[in-house]
Motif scaffolding. Structure first.
Motif, PDB file in Angstrom:
ATOM      1  N   LEU A  42       0.855  -1.191   0.000  1.00  0.00           N
ATOM      2  CA  LEU A  42       0.000   0.000   0.000  1.00  0.00           C
ATOM      3  C   LEU A  42       0.886   1.234   0.000  1.00  0.00           C
ATOM      4  CD1 LEU A  42      -2.923   1.177   0.362  1.00  0.00           C
ATOM      5  CD2 LEU A  42      -2.469   1.148   2.832  1.00  0.00           C
ATOM      6  N   ALA A  43       0.618   2.184  -0.890  1.00  0.00           N
ATOM      7  CA  ALA A  43       1.449   3.382  -1.011  1.00  0.00           C
ATOM      8  C   ALA A  43       0.571   4.624  -1.089  1.00  0.00           C
ATOM      9  CB  ALA A  43       2.340   3.294  -2.252  1.00  0.00           C
ATOM     10  N   LEU A  44       1.053   5.719  -0.500  1.00  0.00           N
ATOM     11  CA  LEU A  44       0.398   7.020  -0.598  1.00  0.00           C
ATOM     12  C   LEU A  44       0.903   7.694  -1.857  1.00  0.00           C
ATOM     13  CD1 LEU A  44      -1.335   9.342   0.550  1.00  0.00           C
ATOM     14  CD2 LEU A  44       0.679  10.059   1.862  1.00  0.00           C
ATOM     15  N   ASP A  45       0.006   7.977  -2.799  1.00  0.00           N
ATOM     16  CA  ASP A  45       0.412   8.576  -4.066  1.00  0.00           C
ATOM     17  C   ASP A  45       1.110   9.904  -3.850  1.00  0.00           C
ATOM     18  OD1 ASP A  45      -0.808   6.408  -5.163  1.00  0.00           O
ATOM     19  OD2 ASP A  45      -2.333   7.508  -6.283  1.00  0.00           O
ATOM     20  N   SER A  47       4.189  10.295  -2.881  1.00  0.00           N
ATOM     21  CA  SER A  47       5.156  10.252  -1.788  1.00  0.00           C
ATOM     22  C   SER A  47       5.914   8.940  -1.858  1.00  0.00           C
ATOM     23  CB  SER A  47       4.449  10.364  -0.437  1.00  0.00           C
ATOM     24  OG  SER A  47       3.859   9.125  -0.066  1.00  0.00           O
ATOM     25  N   PHE A  48       6.874   8.796  -0.955  1.00  0.00           N
ATOM     26  CA  PHE A  48       7.613   7.553  -0.856  1.00  0.00           C
ATOM     27  C   PHE A  48       7.116   6.709   0.309  1.00  0.00           C
ATOM     28  CE2 PHE A  48      10.617   9.997  -3.379  1.00  0.00           C
ATOM     29  CZ  PHE A  48      11.048   9.057  -4.298  1.00  0.00           C
ATOM     30  N   ARG A  49       5.984   7.073   0.870  1.00  0.00           N
ATOM     31  CA  ARG A  49       5.454   6.325   2.005  1.00  0.00           C
ATOM     32  C   ARG A  49       4.687   5.101   1.512  1.00  0.00           C
ATOM     33  NH1 ARG A  49       5.278   8.829   6.961  1.00  0.00           N
ATOM     34  NH2 ARG A  49       6.180  10.918   7.017  1.00  0.00           N
ATOM     35  N   ARG A  50       5.101   3.950   1.959  1.00  0.00           N
ATOM     36  CA  ARG A  50       4.423   2.710   1.576  1.00  0.00           C
ATOM     37  C   ARG A  50       4.565   1.691   2.694  1.00  0.00           C
ATOM     38  NH1 ARG A  50       8.206   3.388  -2.489  1.00  0.00           N
ATOM     39  NH2 ARG A  50       6.478   3.605  -3.964  1.00  0.00           N
ATOM     40  N   CYS A  51       3.756   0.659   2.614  1.00  0.00           N
ATOM     41  CA  CYS A  51       3.702  -0.320   3.690  1.00  0.00           C
ATOM     42  C   CYS A  51       3.316  -1.676   3.120  1.00  0.00           C
ATOM     43  CB  CYS A  51       2.688   0.136   4.746  1.00  0.00           C
ATOM     44  SG  CYS A  51       2.312  -1.110   5.988  1.00  0.00           S
ATOM     45  N   GLY A  52       3.921  -2.725   3.623  1.00  0.00           N
ATOM     46  CA  GLY A  52       3.573  -4.068   3.213  1.00  0.00           C
ATOM     47  C   GLY A  52       2.366  -4.586   3.971  1.00  0.00           C
ATOM     48  N   LEU A  53       1.374  -5.080   3.248  1.00  0.00           N
ATOM     49  CA  LEU A  53       0.176  -5.648   3.849  1.00  0.00           C
ATOM     50  C   LEU A  53       0.100  -7.134   3.512  1.00  0.00           C
ATOM     51  CD1 LEU A  53      -2.585  -3.020   2.897  1.00  0.00           C
ATOM     52  CD2 LEU A  53      -1.195  -3.084   4.977  1.00  0.00           C
ATOM     53  N   MET A  54      -0.354  -7.930   4.473  1.00  0.00           N
ATOM     54  CA  MET A  54      -0.623  -9.332   4.213  1.00  0.00           C
ATOM     55  C   MET A  54      -2.132  -9.542   4.255  1.00  0.00           C
ATOM     56  SD  MET A  54       0.225 -12.367   3.433  1.00  0.00           S
ATOM     57  CE  MET A  54       2.010 -12.311   3.570  1.00  0.00           C
ATOM     58  N   GLU A 117      -9.387   6.259  -3.290  1.00  0.00           N
ATOM     59  CA  GLU A 117      -9.355   7.534  -2.581  1.00  0.00           C
ATOM     60  C   GLU A 117      -9.943   7.351  -1.197  1.00  0.00           C
ATOM     61  OE1 GLU A 117     -11.153  12.079  -3.033  1.00  0.00           O
ATOM     62  OE2 GLU A 117     -10.787  10.839  -4.826  1.00  0.00           O
ATOM     63  N   SER A 118      -9.258   7.897  -0.187  1.00  0.00           N
ATOM     64  CA  SER A 118      -9.723   7.796   1.192  1.00  0.00           C
ATOM     65  C   SER A 118     -10.807   8.839   1.456  1.00  0.00           C
ATOM     66  CB  SER A 118      -8.552   8.019   2.157  1.00  0.00           C
ATOM     67  OG  SER A 118      -8.154   9.390   2.128  1.00  0.00           O
ATOM     68  N   PRO A 119     -11.563   8.708   2.535  1.00  0.00           N
ATOM     69  CA  PRO A 119     -12.577   9.720   2.865  1.00  0.00           C
ATOM     70  C   PRO A 119     -12.013  11.124   3.017  1.00  0.00           C
ATOM     71  CG  PRO A 119     -12.936   7.726   4.144  1.00  0.00           C
ATOM     72  CD  PRO A 119     -11.619   7.544   3.445  1.00  0.00           C
ATOM     73  N   SER A 120     -10.705  11.229   3.353  1.00  0.00           N
ATOM     74  CA  SER A 120     -10.089  12.546   3.513  1.00  0.00           C
ATOM     75  C   SER A 120      -9.548  13.108   2.203  1.00  0.00           C
ATOM     76  CB  SER A 120      -8.951  12.461   4.541  1.00  0.00           C
ATOM     77  OG  SER A 120      -7.955  11.553   4.118  1.00  0.00           O
ATOM     78  N   GLY A 121      -9.687  12.349   1.110  1.00  0.00           N
ATOM     79  CA  GLY A 121      -9.263  12.856  -0.190  1.00  0.00           C
ATOM     80  C   GLY A 121      -7.892  12.415  -0.641  1.00  0.00           C
ATOM     81  N   GLU A 122      -7.164  11.650   0.175  1.00  0.00           N
ATOM     82  CA  GLU A 122      -5.858  11.161  -0.230  1.00  0.00           C
ATOM     83  C   GLU A 122      -6.023   9.961  -1.153  1.00  0.00           C
ATOM     84  OE1 GLU A 122      -4.393  10.317   3.691  1.00  0.00           O
ATOM     85  OE2 GLU A 122      -3.087  12.081   3.660  1.00  0.00           O
ATOM     86  N   ARG A 123      -5.127   9.849  -2.122  1.00  0.00           N
ATOM     87  CA  ARG A 123      -5.174   8.715  -3.036  1.00  0.00           C
ATOM     88  C   ARG A 123      -4.083   7.709  -2.675  1.00  0.00           C
ATOM     89  NH1 ARG A 123      -9.006   8.786  -6.487  1.00  0.00           N
ATOM     90  NH2 ARG A 123      -8.266   6.734  -7.181  1.00  0.00           N
ATOM     91  N   TYR A 124      -4.465   6.442  -2.717  1.00  0.00           N
ATOM     92  CA  TYR A 124      -3.553   5.354  -2.375  1.00  0.00           C
ATOM     93  C   TYR A 124      -3.485   4.358  -3.530  1.00  0.00           C
ATOM     94  CZ  TYR A 124      -3.628   7.012   2.450  1.00  0.00           C
ATOM     95  OH  TYR A 124      -3.502   7.768   3.579  1.00  0.00           O
ATOM     96  N   SER A 125      -2.340   3.702  -3.635  1.00  0.00           N
ATOM     97  CA  SER A 125      -2.140   2.650  -4.622  1.00  0.00           C
ATOM     98  C   SER A 125      -1.931   1.330  -3.898  1.00  0.00           C
ATOM     99  CB  SER A 125      -0.929   2.955  -5.509  1.00  0.00           C
ATOM    100  OG  SER A 125      -1.131   4.147  -6.248  1.00  0.00           O
ATOM    101  N   LEU A 126      -2.422   0.259  -4.502  1.00  0.00           N
ATOM    102  CA  LEU A 126      -2.268  -1.077  -3.951  1.00  0.00           C
ATOM    103  C   LEU A 126      -1.727  -1.979  -5.044  1.00  0.00           C
ATOM    104  CD1 LEU A 126      -2.832  -2.847  -1.377  1.00  0.00           C
ATOM    105  CD2 LEU A 126      -4.972  -3.515  -2.498  1.00  0.00           C
ATOM    106  N   PRO A 136       6.188   7.927  -7.999  1.00  0.00           N
ATOM    107  CA  PRO A 136       5.510   9.048  -7.367  1.00  0.00           C
ATOM    108  C   PRO A 136       5.538  10.282  -8.247  1.00  0.00           C
ATOM    109  CG  PRO A 136       6.994   7.939  -5.824  1.00  0.00           C
ATOM    110  CD  PRO A 136       7.258   7.359  -7.175  1.00  0.00           C
ATOM    111  N   GLU A 137       4.546  11.146  -8.058  1.00  0.00           N
ATOM    112  CA  GLU A 137       4.442  12.349  -8.875  1.00  0.00           C
ATOM    113  C   GLU A 137       5.609  13.293  -8.641  1.00  0.00           C
ATOM    114  OE1 GLU A 137       0.726  14.043  -7.943  1.00  0.00           O
ATOM    115  OE2 GLU A 137      -0.452  12.362  -8.692  1.00  0.00           O
ATOM    116  N   ALA A 138       6.147  13.296  -7.417  1.00  0.00           N
ATOM    117  CA  ALA A 138       7.255  14.195  -7.097  1.00  0.00           C
ATOM    118  C   ALA A 138       8.392  13.394  -6.477  1.00  0.00           C
ATOM    119  CB  ALA A 138       6.796  15.299  -6.132  1.00  0.00           C
ATOM    120  N   PRO A 139       9.225  12.706  -7.287  1.00  0.00           N
ATOM    121  CA  PRO A 139      10.294  11.885  -6.740  1.00  0.00           C
ATOM    122  C   PRO A 139      11.290  12.728  -5.958  1.00  0.00           C
ATOM    123  CG  PRO A 139      10.554  12.162  -9.111  1.00  0.00           C
ATOM    124  CD  PRO A 139       9.209  12.700  -8.745  1.00  0.00           C
TER     125      PRO A 139
END
Length: 257
Positions: A42-45, A47-54, A117-126, A136-139
């Protein structure tokens, strides 16, 4: 027993069998779809923030069980509200603690990651572990930045001047340095994967157990056996530091075999 007497007995037996089968069907309900079960990222579009989900196949508190490392709570706060997941057709839903969809990822039209898209308007990729989402849009490090010599202060802060040009330049043997202790664990980054060396004295890295890695946009990404990942930024020749914003800082330092 005559046929006339046998027919009522057979009828009762058939009715009982149908009743048991019907009750079993009602209790089991429609089968859960588990085709998406496995490691995802899971990644926040932007940005470089991402997390592994099982995404586990077994049932959880709501939907099916969802697991992720503790560091994800800081890297992506949205996971703090997750309680499980479910799949409906091609749709993968990450559920809140009440069982309601918090993020709903539809299958992409072509190749690439799913988006929501989250309820707060942030977009995430899976994306499935091993399949990287789009850049990311801004590396952090752009081609222009790599071609422009930074100041000494900028190089020390961001490591722009020491970012390797290719992944091949990253391969080698590294040791893990903590705040006080040095050389507590060694990991080899090879062309075909990563491997923690024998004698590792750092329980954190041993538990993380990186088995793969890749280099992208000036960042080194270690991928754990279970699919989650950690990112490091260059801070000097042969030295990589974990992003301090998403966990405890540690440094990988290249050493001679």
């Amino acid at each position: 027993m005559s046929l006339r007497r046998l027919l009522p007995v057979l009828g009762l037996a058939a009715s009982a069998a149908m009743g048991v089968g019907g009750a079993a069907a009602q209790e089991s309900g429609p089968p859960r779809e588990t085709g998406a079960a496995g490691p995802w990222e899971l990644a926040l579009d932007g940005s470089f923030r991402r997390c592994g989900l099982m995404l586990a196949a077994e049932a959880g508190p709501v939907g099916q069980a969802l697991r992720f490392p503790a560091g994800c709570r800081r890297a992506l706060p949205v996971v703090n509200g997750l309680g499980g997941w479910r799949q409906e057709g091609d749709l993968i839903q990450l559920l809140d603690r009440e069982g309601q969809p918090l993020l709903a990822f539809a299958a992409p039209e072509g190749e690439g990651a799913r988006s929501a898209e989250s309820p707060s308007g942030e977009r995430y990729s899976l994306a499935q572990a091993g399949a990287r989402p789009s850049a990311p849009e801004a590396p952090l490090i752009t081609p222009a930045a790599l071609s422009t010599l930074p100041t000494a202060r900028e190089a020390s802060r961001d490591g722009l001047a020491v970012a390797p040009a290719t992944a091949a330049a990253v391969t080698g043997l590294y040791t893990l340095d903590r705040f006080v202790e040095k050389d507590v664990c060694r990991v080899a980054l090879k062309a075909d994967g990563a491997q923690v060396q024998e004698g590792c004295r750092d329980p954190g890295l041993a538990l993380f157990d990186p088995t793969a890695w890749h280099y992208e946009a000036g960042r080194l990404v270690l991928v754990a056996r279970r699919g989650h990942s950690v990112e490091l930024i260059p801070v000097g020749e042969g030295r990589w530091r974990r992003d301090p914003e998403i966990g405890t800082t540690f440094v990988l330092r290249r050493v001679e075999p």
